[in-house]
Design a protein around this motif. Structure first.
Motif, PDB file in Angstrom:
ATOM      1  N   VAL A  72       5.330  10.995 -18.100  1.00 23.54           N
ATOM      2  CA  VAL A  72       6.463  11.854 -17.529  1.00 23.54           C
ATOM      3  C   VAL A  72       5.952  12.638 -16.378  1.00 23.54           C
ATOM      4  O   VAL A  72       6.573  12.751 -15.268  1.00 23.54           O
ATOM      5  CB  VAL A  72       7.059  12.466 -18.730  1.00 23.54           C
ATOM      6  CG1 VAL A  72       8.217  13.457 -18.151  1.00 23.54           C
ATOM      7  CG2 VAL A  72       7.547  11.759 -19.662  1.00 23.54           C
ATOM      8  N   VAL A  73       4.618  13.691 -16.679  1.00 26.51           N
ATOM      9  CA  VAL A  73       4.606  14.422 -15.490  1.00 26.51           C
ATOM     10  C   VAL A  73       4.243  13.668 -14.108  1.00 26.51           C
ATOM     11  O   VAL A  73       4.650  14.152 -13.078  1.00 26.51           O
ATOM     12  CB  VAL A  73       3.476  15.349 -15.947  1.00 26.51           C
ATOM     13  CG1 VAL A  73       2.943  16.370 -14.817  1.00 26.51           C
ATOM     14  CG2 VAL A  73       3.683  15.872 -17.102  1.00 26.51           C
ATOM     15  N   GLY A  74       3.322  12.755 -14.262  1.00 28.04           N
ATOM     16  CA  GLY A  74       2.961  11.906 -12.978  1.00 28.04           C
ATOM     17  C   GLY A  74       4.203  11.119 -12.209  1.00 28.04           C
ATOM     18  O   GLY A  74       4.391  11.256 -11.115  1.00 28.04           O
ATOM     19  N   ILE A  75       5.277  10.673 -13.117  1.00 30.93           N
ATOM     20  CA  ILE A  75       6.340  10.213 -12.569  1.00 30.93           C
ATOM     21  C   ILE A  75       7.349  11.241 -12.093  1.00 30.93           C
ATOM     22  O   ILE A  75       7.871  10.858 -10.807  1.00 30.93           O
ATOM     23  CB  ILE A  75       7.126   9.287 -13.616  1.00 30.93           C
ATOM     24  CG1 ILE A  75       6.409   8.095 -13.974  1.00 30.93           C
ATOM     25  CG2 ILE A  75       8.389   8.987 -13.280  1.00 30.93           C
ATOM     26  CD1 ILE A  75       6.922   7.453 -15.483  1.00 30.93           C
ATOM     27  N   VAL A  76       7.463  12.617 -12.617  1.00 30.44           N
ATOM     28  CA  VAL A  76       8.441  13.323 -12.195  1.00 30.44           C
ATOM     29  C   VAL A  76       7.798  13.875 -10.655  1.00 30.44           C
ATOM     30  O   VAL A  76       8.238  14.221  -9.757  1.00 30.44           O
ATOM     31  CB  VAL A  76       8.478  14.564 -12.682  1.00 30.44           C
ATOM     32  CG1 VAL A  76       9.110  15.908 -12.245  1.00 30.44           C
ATOM     33  CG2 VAL A  76       9.402  14.176 -14.073  1.00 30.44           C
ATOM     34  N   VAL A  77       6.483  14.081 -10.733  1.00 29.16           N
ATOM     35  CA  VAL A  77       5.734  14.698  -9.444  1.00 29.16           C
ATOM     36  C   VAL A  77       5.703  13.634  -8.192  1.00 29.16           C
ATOM     37  O   VAL A  77       6.279  13.827  -7.386  1.00 29.16           O
ATOM     38  CB  VAL A  77       4.257  15.272  -9.643  1.00 29.16           C
ATOM     39  CG1 VAL A  77       3.508  15.446  -8.571  1.00 29.16           C
ATOM     40  CG2 VAL A  77       4.531  16.307 -10.731  1.00 29.16           C
ATOM     41  N   LEU A 119      -3.225   6.352   0.841  1.00 25.88           N
ATOM     42  CA  LEU A 119      -4.480   7.004   1.157  1.00 25.88           C
ATOM     43  C   LEU A 119      -4.716   8.239   0.256  1.00 25.88           C
ATOM     44  O   LEU A 119      -5.818   8.196  -0.608  1.00 25.88           O
ATOM     45  CB  LEU A 119      -5.117   7.207   2.388  1.00 25.88           C
ATOM     46  CG  LEU A 119      -6.358   7.727   2.740  1.00 25.88           C
ATOM     47  CD1 LEU A 119      -7.526   6.740   2.148  1.00 25.88           C
ATOM     48  CD2 LEU A 119      -6.490   7.882   4.078  1.00 25.88           C
ATOM     49  N   ALA A 120      -3.812   9.080   0.411  1.00 24.75           N
ATOM     50  CA  ALA A 120      -4.102  10.497  -0.344  1.00 24.75           C
ATOM     51  C   ALA A 120      -3.842  10.239  -1.858  1.00 24.75           C
ATOM     52  O   ALA A 120      -4.902  10.783  -2.639  1.00 24.75           O
ATOM     53  CB  ALA A 120      -2.871  11.383   0.026  1.00 24.75           C
ATOM     54  N   TYR A 121      -2.944   9.420  -2.316  1.00 23.11           N
ATOM     55  CA  TYR A 121      -2.997   8.810  -3.969  1.00 23.11           C
ATOM     56  C   TYR A 121      -4.265   8.359  -4.361  1.00 23.11           C
ATOM     57  O   TYR A 121      -4.742   8.601  -5.302  1.00 23.11           O
ATOM     58  CB  TYR A 121      -1.734   7.918  -4.092  1.00 23.11           C
ATOM     59  CG  TYR A 121      -1.678   7.321  -5.543  1.00 23.11           C
ATOM     60  CD1 TYR A 121      -1.185   8.218  -6.311  1.00 23.11           C
ATOM     61  CD2 TYR A 121      -2.218   6.171  -5.913  1.00 23.11           C
ATOM     62  CE1 TYR A 121      -1.152   7.809  -7.658  1.00 23.11           C
ATOM     63  CE2 TYR A 121      -2.168   5.679  -7.092  1.00 23.11           C
ATOM     64  CZ  TYR A 121      -1.538   6.574  -8.047  1.00 23.11           C
ATOM     65  OH  TYR A 121      -1.531   5.881  -9.445  1.00 23.11           O
ATOM     66  N   GLU A 126      -8.240   9.990  -9.572  1.00 29.55           N
ATOM     67  CA  GLU A 126      -9.261  10.338 -10.528  1.00 29.55           C
ATOM     68  C   GLU A 126      -8.980  11.778 -11.031  1.00 29.55           C
ATOM     69  O   GLU A 126      -9.116  12.310 -11.944  1.00 29.55           O
ATOM     70  CB  GLU A 126     -10.746  10.124 -10.055  1.00 29.55           C
ATOM     71  CG  GLU A 126     -10.681   8.391 -10.602  1.00 29.55           C
ATOM     72  CD  GLU A 126     -12.104   8.168 -10.166  1.00 29.55           C
ATOM     73  OE1 GLU A 126     -12.918   8.530 -10.866  1.00 29.55           O
ATOM     74  OE2 GLU A 126     -12.240   6.849  -9.639  1.00 29.55           O
ATOM     75  N   PRO A 127      -9.292  12.714  -9.777  1.00 29.88           N
ATOM     76  CA  PRO A 127      -9.212  14.378 -10.201  1.00 29.88           C
ATOM     77  C   PRO A 127      -8.041  14.596 -10.814  1.00 29.88           C
ATOM     78  O   PRO A 127      -8.169  15.502 -11.530  1.00 29.88           O
ATOM     79  CB  PRO A 127      -9.351  14.956  -8.994  1.00 29.88           C
ATOM     80  CG  PRO A 127      -9.711  14.198  -7.936  1.00 29.88           C
ATOM     81  CD  PRO A 127      -9.514  12.621  -8.562  1.00 29.88           C
ATOM     82  N   LEU A 128      -6.842  14.031 -10.480  1.00 31.06           N
ATOM     83  CA  LEU A 128      -5.509  14.619 -11.083  1.00 31.06           C
ATOM     84  C   LEU A 128      -5.020  13.859 -12.158  1.00 31.06           C
ATOM     85  O   LEU A 128      -4.123  14.280 -12.853  1.00 31.06           O
ATOM     86  CB  LEU A 128      -4.548  14.584  -9.815  1.00 31.06           C
ATOM     87  CG  LEU A 128      -4.608  15.421  -8.752  1.00 31.06           C
ATOM     88  CD1 LEU A 128      -3.504  15.283  -7.957  1.00 31.06           C
ATOM     89  CD2 LEU A 128      -4.667  16.746  -9.323  1.00 31.06           C
ATOM     90  N   GLU A 129      -5.815  12.780 -12.591  1.00 33.55           N
ATOM     91  CA  GLU A 129      -5.502  12.018 -13.803  1.00 33.55           C
ATOM     92  C   GLU A 129      -5.220  12.717 -15.093  1.00 33.55           C
ATOM     93  O   GLU A 129      -4.347  12.760 -15.625  1.00 33.55           O
ATOM     94  CB  GLU A 129      -6.491  10.713 -13.962  1.00 33.55           C
ATOM     95  CG  GLU A 129      -5.901   9.953 -15.133  1.00 33.55           C
ATOM     96  CD  GLU A 129      -6.927   8.769 -15.481  1.00 33.55           C
ATOM     97  OE1 GLU A 129      -6.595   7.727 -16.162  1.00 33.55           O
ATOM     98  OE2 GLU A 129      -8.007   8.938 -14.932  1.00 33.55           O
TER      99      GLU A 129
END
Length: 189
Positions: A72-77, A119-121, A126-129
C-alpha cells in the motif's frame, strides 16, 4: 509471438488514443482537473471490455495472469509521483507514445522525465524498500479471492459494472455539458 501480439495490441491502442484525441495535453490536464471525462470514459471502457474478455480466456488457459503484491505505501507514493509527473508532462505513457506521430515536441521531455524517473527508482529501490514495500504489504490480492467468487464471475461482473458506470457517467456529463455553438453556421472563425 508474445512480442508481436503485444506490438499489435499496443499499436491498435495507440491508434485509438490518437483517433479519440485522448493523446492531447488538454484532454489529460482536463481529466486530472476533473473537468473533462473523455479520457476517463475511454480508459474505463478499455478496462471493462478487457475484464470481460480476459477472465474467460484465463479460465481456458489462453491467457495467464501475473498478480503483483499489493504494498500500500509504495503504491500510494508511486501513484502520487506518477500523477504529478503526468500532470507536469501532460502525457501518460500510452498517450505519450501516441503523441509521437503528431510531432509534439513535448514528447521528448516526457520521455526524458520517464527515463529519469526509472533511473531514480532503480537507484533508490533498495534503500527505500523497508519504508515503501515492507509495511502494509498485503501480498497477492485479487478481487475474486477477496469476494470468494469464481474468477470468471468476478472479472466479467466487475467489467459489466464498469461499463454500466461509463454509460451513466456519459449520460451525466452530456447533460451537464454547456452547449457549444456551431461556428460554421454562425460564420465565426
Amino acid at each position: 509471438m508474445e512480442l508481436i501480439l503485444g506490438l499489435l495490441i499496443g499499436t491498435a491502442f495507440g491508434f485509438i488514443l490518437r483517433r479519440s484525441r485522448v493523446a492531447s495535453n488538454a484532454c489529460i490536464r482536463g481529466a486530472l482537473a476533473l473537468t473533462d471525462f473523455h479520457m476517463l470514459k475511454l480508459l474505463l471502457t478499455a478496462v471493462g471490455v478487457t475484464l470481460i474478455l480476459v477472465f474467460p480466456l484465463s479460465a481456458l488457459g489462453i491467457v495467464n495472469f501475473s498478480v503483483k503484491p499489493t504494498y500500500v505505501v509504495g503504491i500510494v507514493v508511486g501513484g502520487l509521483l506518477f500523477g504529478v509527473g503526468m500532470a507536469v508532462a501532460g502525457f501518460c505513457p500510452g498517450t505519450m507514445l501516441a503523441a509521437l506521430p503528431g510531432g509534439d515536441r513535448r514528447f521528448w521531455w516526457a520521455v526524458a522525465g520517464g527515463l529519469a524517473g526509472s533511473l531514480a527508482y532503480a537507484l533508490v529501490y533498495e534503500p527505500l524498500e523497508p519504508l515503501l514495500i515492507r509495511p502494509l504489504n498485503l501480498g497477492r490480492l485479487t478481487l475474486p479471492d477477496l469476494l470468494g467468487l469464481n474468477p470468471v464471475v468476478a472479472g466479467v461482473g466487475v467489467g459489466i459494472v464498469i461499463l454500466v458506470g461509463v454509460i451513466l457517467l456519459d449520460r451525466t456529463t452530456a447533460r451537464n455539458k454547456p452547449a457549444i455553438p456551431d461556428l460554421a453556421r454562425t460564420g465565426v472563425d
